[in-house]
Enzyme design. Structure first.
Site, PDB file in Angstrom:
ATOM      1  N   ALA A  67      39.179  39.754  45.586  1.00 10.68           N
ATOM      2  CA  ALA A  67      39.375  39.135  46.878  1.00 10.68           C
ATOM      3  C   ALA A  67      40.717  38.454  46.900  1.00 10.68           C
ATOM      4  O   ALA A  67      41.025  37.914  45.867  1.00 10.68           O
ATOM      5  CB  ALA A  67      38.294  38.364  47.724  1.00 10.68           C
ATOM      6  N   GLY A 112      35.677  40.766  43.787  1.00 10.05           N
ATOM      7  CA  GLY A 112      35.196  41.897  45.110  1.00 10.05           C
ATOM      8  C   GLY A 112      35.360  43.185  44.385  1.00 10.05           C
ATOM      9  O   GLY A 112      34.946  44.024  45.089  1.00 10.05           O
ATOM     10  N   GLU A 115      32.120  44.100  42.963  1.00 12.38           N
ATOM     11  CA  GLU A 115      31.307  44.006  43.909  1.00 12.38           C
ATOM     12  C   GLU A 115      31.370  45.530  44.967  1.00 12.38           C
ATOM     13  O   GLU A 115      30.274  45.962  44.996  1.00 12.38           O
ATOM     14  CB  GLU A 115      31.371  42.882  44.880  1.00 12.38           C
ATOM     15  CG  GLU A 115      31.094  41.657  44.232  1.00 12.38           C
ATOM     16  CD  GLU A 115      31.345  40.437  45.346  1.00 12.38           C
ATOM     17  OE1 GLU A 115      30.255  39.616  45.376  1.00 12.38           O
ATOM     18  OE2 GLU A 115      32.466  40.240  45.448  1.00 12.38           O
ATOM     19  N   GLU A 135      34.196  34.243  39.757  1.00 13.84           N
ATOM     20  CA  GLU A 135      34.126  33.379  40.754  1.00 13.84           C
ATOM     21  C   GLU A 135      33.759  31.777  40.660  1.00 13.84           C
ATOM     22  O   GLU A 135      34.515  30.900  41.046  1.00 13.84           O
ATOM     23  CB  GLU A 135      33.093  33.687  42.039  1.00 13.84           C
ATOM     24  CG  GLU A 135      33.617  34.885  42.769  1.00 13.84           C
ATOM     25  CD  GLU A 135      33.360  36.132  42.264  1.00 13.84           C
ATOM     26  OE1 GLU A 135      33.519  37.130  42.832  1.00 13.84           O
ATOM     27  OE2 GLU A 135      32.557  36.306  41.088  1.00 13.84           O
TER      28      GLU A 135
END
Length: 261
Positions: A67, A112, A115, A135
């Site tokens: 992200a 992300g 994911e 993260e």
């Protein structure tokens, strides 16, 4: 196919390819990119000529490096929660699509990006790929489903190790723990994925969709309920022209000509 600012969407021979197209930012996910991914995925879901979706990243370095941290860094708790819910919604759109979605990972699939890959039905990656949920090193946790899908794919102990350490693993380790299905050379990745996808396209598309539903829903149910789901879908297949053609072709020793009906 629609025009998008942050992704490319192309279709050929019943195969749609969605390319995350922010190579200068290593295809990092900001709000606009997530919205483009969702719109493109919905377009594929509704397109009768697209039977399978491949998701990959532009450039040679990254699938999706994560992200967009510069986008997230100033968020309030409420804004962060809403961003997580947006990412989860986009990836569930992919996960629950009534068509197979294959991740062709070409480089970094971190945060992300990991994911997104896990929301696909399976992952084929290049030798230079790197996976991880780093993260905790930023003082946060995965927000787009990483803490939920990773243990479902690799088991809770290995998932906890990766989540707690934030360590980044290479393609061979990803293969060893069952995160990816195969590792290919970078120049052969799309060729291998396309060959696999063409095999999927050659089968009965209604039955492929029922297979996806049976696995996804069955994984979340107890064994008795999931067996009932399977039996129900098995029965529904016999209401299709594809079942009659598939079995007739087998008995006549010829290749089936499925129509998705």
């Amino acid at each position: 196919m629609g025009n998008y600012s942050n992704v490319l969407l192309e279709t050929s021979d019943n195969i749609a390819t969605l390319t995350i197209n922010r190579p200068k930012a290593l295809n990092a996910l900001n709000k606009d990119t997530l919205l483009d991914i969702k719109a493109a995925a919905q377009e594929v879901a509704e397109d009768e000529n697209s039977h399978v979706l491949i998701i990959t990243g532009a450039g040679e370095k990254a699938f999706v490096a994560g992200a967009d941290i510069s986008f997230m860094s100033k968020m309030t708790p409420q804004q962060a929660r809403e961003f997580a819910l947006l990412g989860q919604d986009v990836f569930r759109t992919i996960e629950t699509m009534g068509k197979p979605v294959i991740a062709a990972v070409n480089g970094f699939a971190l945060g992300g990006g990991c994911e997104l890959a896990m929301a696909c039905d399976f992952i084929i990656c290049s030798e230079n790929s790197k996976f991880g949920q780093p993260e905790v090193g930023l003082g946060v946790i995965p927000g787009f489903g990483g803490s939920q899908r990773l243990p479902r794919i690799v088991g809770s102990n290995m998932a906890k190790q990766l989540l707690f350490t934030g360590e980044i693993i290479d393609a061979n380790e990803a293969l060893r723990i069952g995160l990816v299905n195969s590792v290919e050379t970078a120049d052969q990745l799309m060729e291998v994925v396309t060959k696999k996808v063409k095999k999927i396209v050659s089968n009965g598309q209604i039955s492929v969709r029922y297979c996806k539903e049976a696995v996804n829903e069955g994984m979340e149910a107890d064994i008795d309920r999931s067996m009932t789901l399977e039996a129900n879908s098995f029965g529904l297949c016999f209401a299709t022209e594809d079942q009659k053609e598939g079995m007739k072709a087998f008995l006549e020793k010829r290749k089936a000509q499925f129509k998705g009906k």
